[in-house]
Design a protein around this motif. Structure first.
Motif, PDB file in Angstrom:
ATOM      1  N   HIS A 209      20.322  56.100  44.851  1.00 34.89           N
ATOM      2  CA  HIS A 209      18.904  55.798  44.929  1.00 34.89           C
ATOM      3  C   HIS A 209      18.565  54.503  44.197  1.00 34.89           C
ATOM      4  O   HIS A 209      17.503  53.944  44.403  1.00 34.89           O
ATOM      5  CB  HIS A 209      18.064  56.963  44.418  1.00 34.89           C
ATOM      6  CG  HIS A 209      18.400  57.388  43.032  1.00 34.89           C
ATOM      7  ND1 HIS A 209      19.453  58.206  42.760  1.00 34.89           N
ATOM      8  CD2 HIS A 209      17.829  57.089  41.848  1.00 34.89           C
ATOM      9  CE1 HIS A 209      19.521  58.398  41.451  1.00 34.89           C
ATOM     10  NE2 HIS A 209      18.550  57.740  40.880  1.00 34.89           N
ATOM     11  N   GLN A 210      19.447  54.005  43.346  1.00 32.60           N
ATOM     12  CA  GLN A 210      19.229  52.745  42.636  1.00 32.60           C
ATOM     13  C   GLN A 210      19.781  51.546  43.406  1.00 32.60           C
ATOM     14  O   GLN A 210      19.604  50.411  42.986  1.00 32.60           O
ATOM     15  CB  GLN A 210      19.889  52.804  41.248  1.00 32.60           C
ATOM     16  CG  GLN A 210      19.342  53.890  40.365  1.00 32.60           C
ATOM     17  CD  GLN A 210      17.885  53.655  39.976  1.00 32.60           C
ATOM     18  OE1 GLN A 210      17.359  52.558  40.094  1.00 32.60           O
ATOM     19  NE2 GLN A 210      17.242  54.701  39.532  1.00 32.60           N
ATOM     20  N   ALA A 211      20.486  51.804  44.501  1.00 30.98           N
ATOM     21  CA  ALA A 211      21.112  50.726  45.264  1.00 30.98           C
ATOM     22  C   ALA A 211      20.059  49.847  45.923  1.00 30.98           C
ATOM     23  O   ALA A 211      18.987  50.312  46.300  1.00 30.98           O
ATOM     24  CB  ALA A 211      22.040  51.306  46.324  1.00 30.98           C
ATOM     25  N   ARG A 212      20.384  48.590  46.075  1.00 33.47           N
ATOM     26  CA  ARG A 212      19.512  47.648  46.793  1.00 33.47           C
ATOM     27  C   ARG A 212      19.993  47.579  48.239  1.00 33.47           C
ATOM     28  O   ARG A 212      20.975  46.913  48.551  1.00 33.47           O
ATOM     29  CB  ARG A 212      19.569  46.268  46.145  1.00 33.47           C
ATOM     30  CG  ARG A 212      18.666  45.273  46.828  1.00 33.47           C
ATOM     31  CD  ARG A 212      18.574  43.973  46.031  1.00 33.47           C
ATOM     32  NE  ARG A 212      17.824  43.010  46.794  1.00 33.47           N
ATOM     33  CZ  ARG A 212      18.344  41.899  47.320  1.00 33.47           C
ATOM     34  NH1 ARG A 212      19.599  41.607  47.129  1.00 33.47           N
ATOM     35  NH2 ARG A 212      17.599  41.082  48.021  1.00 33.47           N
ATOM     36  N   TRP A 213      19.326  48.312  49.107  1.00 35.67           N
ATOM     37  CA  TRP A 213      19.713  48.369  50.512  1.00 35.67           C
ATOM     38  C   TRP A 213      19.210  47.136  51.241  1.00 35.67           C
ATOM     39  O   TRP A 213      18.101  46.679  51.021  1.00 35.67           O
ATOM     40  CB  TRP A 213      19.151  49.633  51.155  1.00 35.67           C
ATOM     41  CG  TRP A 213      19.812  50.862  50.638  1.00 35.67           C
ATOM     42  CD1 TRP A 213      19.367  51.669  49.636  1.00 35.67           C
ATOM     43  CD2 TRP A 213      21.063  51.396  51.064  1.00 35.67           C
ATOM     44  NE1 TRP A 213      20.264  52.689  49.419  1.00 35.67           N
ATOM     45  CE2 TRP A 213      21.308  52.551  50.284  1.00 35.67           C
ATOM     46  CE3 TRP A 213      21.998  51.031  52.018  1.00 35.67           C
ATOM     47  CZ2 TRP A 213      22.447  53.325  50.438  1.00 35.67           C
ATOM     48  CZ3 TRP A 213      23.124  51.803  52.178  1.00 35.67           C
ATOM     49  CH2 TRP A 213      23.351  52.930  51.399  1.00 35.67           C
TER      50      TRP A 213
ATOM     51  N   THR B 257      27.618  48.687  45.417  1.00 31.91           N
ATOM     52  CA  THR B 257      27.563  49.274  44.079  1.00 31.91           C
ATOM     53  C   THR B 257      28.973  49.578  43.603  1.00 31.91           C
ATOM     54  O   THR B 257      29.817  50.015  44.384  1.00 31.91           O
ATOM     55  CB  THR B 257      26.757  50.596  44.046  1.00 31.91           C
ATOM     56  OG1 THR B 257      27.386  51.550  44.897  1.00 31.91           O
ATOM     57  CG2 THR B 257      25.330  50.397  44.476  1.00 31.91           C
ATOM     58  N   ASP B 258      29.228  49.324  42.361  1.00 38.34           N
ATOM     59  CA  ASP B 258      30.503  49.693  41.733  1.00 38.34           C
ATOM     60  C   ASP B 258      31.731  49.263  42.532  1.00 38.34           C
ATOM     61  O   ASP B 258      32.693  50.015  42.666  1.00 38.34           O
ATOM     62  CB  ASP B 258      30.555  51.205  41.495  1.00 38.34           C
ATOM     63  CG  ASP B 258      29.431  51.688  40.601  1.00 38.34           C
ATOM     64  OD1 ASP B 258      29.052  50.937  39.682  1.00 38.34           O
ATOM     65  OD2 ASP B 258      28.922  52.795  40.832  1.00 38.34           O
TER      66      ASP B 258
END
Length: 65
Positions: free
Chosen positions: A2-6, A26-27
């Motif tokens: 939910h914190q990812a920048r899509w 991410t990661d």
């Protein structure tokens, strides 16, 4: 996730019926999801996605539709 920048392609348009594939990094992994089903995503390595994109650009999947 939910914190990812899509991010989505500028080719998909901006209206409510312009669903597309979205990507987020991410990661050290790349996540893909459909904008119409944002709760489901798959994870892949950047090198694997790069190989897929090269193949798509070369037309290797053109016979699927």
């Amino acid at each position: 996730m939910h914190q990812a920048r899509w991010r989505k392609s500028s080719f998909s348009g901006t209206g409510p019926d312009n669903n597309c594939i979205e990507l987020a990094a991410t990661d050290g992994a790349i996540h893909l999801r459909e904008s119409e089903a944002p709760g489901t995503a798959i994870r892949t390595a950047p090198r694997l996605l790069a190989a897929f994109i090269r193949a798509a650009k070369a037309g290797e999947f053109d016979n699927l539709w």
